[in-house]
Design an enzyme around this catalytic site. Structure first.
Site, short mmCIF file in Angstrom:
data_model
loop_
_atom_site.label_atom_id
_atom_site.label_comp_id
_atom_site.label_asym_id
_atom_site.label_seq_id
_atom_site.Cartn_x
_atom_site.Cartn_y
_atom_site.Cartn_z
N MET A 273 49.35 36.68 22.51
CA MET A 273 49.35 38.01 21.91
C MET A 273 50.12 39.00 22.78
SD MET A 273 48.48 39.38 19.13
CE MET A 273 47.02 38.89 18.22
N LYS B 125 13.08 43.39 44.91
CA LYS B 125 12.43 42.15 45.32
C LYS B 125 10.96 42.38 45.68
CE LYS B 125 13.40 38.04 48.10
NZ LYS B 125 14.24 37.46 49.16
N PHE C 52 22.35 44.28 52.32
CA PHE C 52 23.09 43.09 51.89
C PHE C 52 22.88 42.84 50.40
CE2 PHE C 52 23.18 38.41 51.25
CZ PHE C 52 24.55 38.26 51.40
N GLN C 53 23.94 42.62 49.70
CA GLN C 53 23.95 42.39 48.24
C GLN C 53 23.30 43.54 47.47
OE1 GLN C 53 22.66 38.29 47.44
NE2 GLN C 53 24.81 37.68 47.56
N GLU D 215 28.03 34.39 36.65
CA GLU D 215 27.14 35.28 35.89
C GLU D 215 27.78 35.81 34.60
OE1 GLU D 215 27.59 35.46 39.16
OE2 GLU D 215 25.64 35.52 40.16
#
Lengths: 582, 171
Positions: free
Chosen positions: A480, A163, A113-114, A51
């Site tokens: 760097m 959802k 969940f999630q 993502e």
């Protein structure tokens, strides 16, 4: 009116808003939206591998096309993985809309969940965010989100959609133009301030334009206006990292980038100027160096669409809250109206030419090793034959070398993570830019360390047949970090060596890419040409000098006039005060 | 190396905001994220349709930081207007406190005497305690609580400051 599901309403909104590409990754809490996408063929969904990659692709797409980037991810880990890219877009003012799935409303707050508190987590890394609990409000929120993301100072907006809201139905009609109750960015400048700015500009003996990403965000018109006002006044122009390309590098009025790794002439001109016209830049610490020694004799005009950028770190004499294009249009009109002519700046230019003569971007030559600066210079030379070139970078030495040694003539061709400094930005940004500009040559200049932060997106480029070129300056270090350790910590290279690097050529080949290795200066020119001429995606492992440092450099906590030009000036230690600065 | 502190001054800011979920977190979070101070914060909806809330924030910081706080608040999407009452005054500010004091005998009488001087009202009493209701400036309430501490202060609840610009114009 026939009712539609929340998922269908969302997708129809996206179509009505002109969205062509969505970067996303499916998951449980966005399955209804993915099912709606399955039936709507007008929107191209690009399946990413992580993502974070989706967010940077959206940024690359947005920055190179001027359109908002759109991301679609699931709840919980989908949303949290997107946070870095959302923050990056906030820092660099990139218009982006991120749609996140959420657990159904009745499960919110139960550690389902999630489940993650997406609006809570993203509250301070978005321009605005929404949790939509009612499908009847969804269409209004989506249209408002795009309005907020793309107007004023652009930025990321998150829409969190549970959802059950995606499945529940509501009527949808395309909203008419609306007036927001409280959000009204100021785009038109106060005419009194414009008049004062024009008089200050006409009276200045040592003026300089200090421009930034705001010029690019304001649209191509703003870059054209910047060129016009620079032409009218004959004043020198310097730019931040984010603003490169707004003013052509080929112009004799161009001084190069300013700041920590800017040119000697740009930083000295800022220090000795009597008038600084800051256009769409924000006096970042990388630009100002030590604040109490920053431009001590200059009056400062600051044009910015975001009032909170004004007087944040540097106090200015004349604030102008406006869109850059609008303010420059007004200034140019008034300049002409009052019959102003460019002042005689020959004395000022003579001093600037003196600083230029230091040739601060010079680097040592070598026939044994590829100097990384030379690799960029050769890339610049070779890519000039291409019709249109877009360069993205990761973050680190290679980013600064690209900014220094690649000349940009047009806006929206230089995509880099400036504010947040996100390693892992450049490669996905290149994929996003290529999707938005299928005909352009898109090259990501990367380092061996940063490219590994989103290297999984090799698969995305393969899947969508995107001919991006991944040009890795491989010095086997987080260069760097190593450079700062050399300068500040007596070369104690704590954990900055890139051990166990993959064979980048084989890695590319495993994903169906062409892999090229360039190991000596003799191979450099031909290798780069082969990269450009090979159709399809190409990964280049360009082995460069391992211990090169990026100069010139203003050490943290130092003034513009304390630039280090070469390694002989490096002491290897620093005071605690300087060490404590970023 | 030592970290230096800067001179700071007290300001009362009055905001009107859209009354929506998360607005308070947005405002309070801005203060923590950017390292600004909150001395007190009050919020309640103020219109007949409950669409708008007024938030009053007492903050302190160097003048430059106060300007920055106002600019940062002003650019939040649901914020309608930010007024610096301290800068745009004169203004009226009030805070309400409930002060529980326990004691017997002479202490009880002294508590009532002091309450009278401060125009505090008794809103609850037992044989051994009072709860006083007092309104006034932060300083007045501080003074009252300070005196009650010497008599037998049990606990205090304070609302934080609300304020309005004097005269007929809105904030």
């Amino acid at each position: 009116m026939a009712e539609k599901s929340g998922a269908d309403i969302l997708v129809e909104c996206l179509i009505d808003l002109g969205v062509e590409v969505v970067f996303g990754y499916p998951g449980g809490a966005v399955l209804p939206i993915y099912d709606a996408l399955f039936n709507h063929l007008k929107i191209r969904h690009v399946l990413v591998r992580h993502e974070q990659g989706a967010t940077h692709m959206a940024e690359g797409y947005a920055r190179s096309t001027g359109k908002p980037g759109v991301v679609l991810v699931t709840s919980g880990p989908g949303a949290t993985n997107a946070v870095t890219g959302i923050t990056d877009a906030l820092m660099d003012s990139i218009p982006m809309v991120v749609i996140t799935g959420q657990v159904p409303t009745q499960l919110i707050g139960t550690d389902a969940f999630q489940e993650a508190d997406t609006v809570g987590i993203t509250r301070h890394c978005t321009k605005h965010n929404y949790l939509v609990k009612d499908p009847r409000k969804l269409a209004g929120v989506v249209h408002e989100a795009f309005h907020i993301a793309t107007t004023g100072r652009p930025g990321p907006v998150v829409i969190d959609i549970p959802k059950n809201v995606q499945i529940a139905t509501a009527p949808y009609a395309r909203p008419e133009t609306f007036e927001h109750a409280s959000y009204r960015p100021q785009t038109k400048a106060d005419p009194v301030a414009i008049a004062a700015a024009v008089e200050m500009l006409a009276a200045a003996e040592r003026p300089i334009f200090y421009t930034g990403g705001g010029v690019i965000n304001s649209g191509p018109e703003a870059s054209a206006l910047l060129r016009e006002i620079a032409g009218l006044t004959r004043a020198p122009v310097t730019s931040t990292l984010m603003g490169l390309g707004a003013f052509p590098a080929a112009s004799p009025q161009w001084l190069g980038m300013l700041g920590m790794h800017g040119t000697y002439e740009a930083n000295w001109a800022m220090n000795k100027a009597d008038l600084i016209i800051c256009v769409g830049a924000r006096f970042d610490d990388r630009v100002t160096g030590r604040l109490d020694a920053f431009a001590p004799n200059a009056k400062k005009i600051h044009i910015d669409i975001d009032r909170s950028s004004i007087n944040k770190t540097v106090e200015v004499d004349l604030p102008i809250v406006a869109d850059v294009a609008s303010a420059l249009t007004d200034m140019i009109a008034l300049w002409k109206d009052r019959g102003h002519k460019a002042a005689d700046l020959s004395e000022w230019w003579a001093r600037i030419d003196g600083w230029r003569a230091r040739n601060s971007l010079a680097y040592p030559e070598s026939c044994e090793e590829i100097m990384p600066q030379e690799a960029i210079a050769q890339l610049y030379k070779a890519s000039r034959s291409a019709k249109d070139v877009i360069i993205t970078t990761e973050v680190g030495q290679h980013q600064m070398w690209a900014a220094q040694h690649f000349g940009f003539e047009e806006p929206n061709k230089w995509l880099t993570s400036g504010g947040l400094g996100t390693m892992g930005y450049g490669f996905p940004a290149a994929i996003g830019a290529q999707l938005g500009n299928p005909e352009s040559l898109v090259v990501c200049v990367a380092g061996d360390a940063s490219v590994q932060m989103n290297i999984q997106e090799l698969g995305t480029a393969t899947q969508y047949r995107l001919p991006v070129k991944l040009f890795i300056l491989n010095n086997e270090y987080m260069g760097m970090v190593r450079q700062w350790q050399e300068l500040t910590y007596e070369s104690r290279y704590s954990n900055s060596y890139s051990d166990s690097l993959p064979d980048f050529v084989k890695l590319g080949e495993a994903y169906g890419w062409t892999g090229i290795r360039i190991e000596s200066p003799r191979e450099l020119e031909a290798g780069i040409r082969r990269m450009i001429e090979t159709p399809g995606p190409v990964i280049v492992d360009c082995r460069v000098a391992k211990l090169s440092n990026c100069f010139p450099m203003i050490p943290s906590g130092a003034a513009h006039t304390d630039m280090l030009l070469d390694p002989s000036q490096v002491e290897g230690i620093m005071s605690d005060e300087a060490k404590a600065l970023v | 190396m030592h970290i230096q502190e800067e001179y700071s001054e007290r300001h009362v800011l009055s905001l009107t905001v859209t009354n929506e979920a998360g607005i308070l977190a947005r405002i309070a979070g801005l203060f923590t994220a950017r390292g600004y101070n909150i001395d007190s914060l009050t919020v309640a909806d103020i219109t007949a349709d409950h669409a708008i809330s007024r938030i009053t924030i007492v903050t302190n910081g160097p003048p430059k930081v106060i300007d920055q706080i106002i600019a940062q608040l002003d650019r939040l999407v649901p914020v309608h207007k930010v007024t610096d009452l301290t800068e745009n005054g004169p203004f009226v500010e009030r805070e309400l406190a409930l002060v529980k004091v326990a004691g017997v005998g002479e202490d009880r009488i002294e508590a009532l005497r002091l309450a009278d001087v401060f125009r505090a009202k008794v809103v609850d009493t037992t044989i051994e305690s009072f709860i006083f209701e007092i309104t006034g400036t932060t300083e007045k309430i501080d003074n009252f609580v300070g005196l009650m501490r010497q008599i037998g202060l049990v606990e205090v609840g304070r609302t934080g400051v609300v304020g309005l610009i004097r005269g007929k114009e809105p904030n």
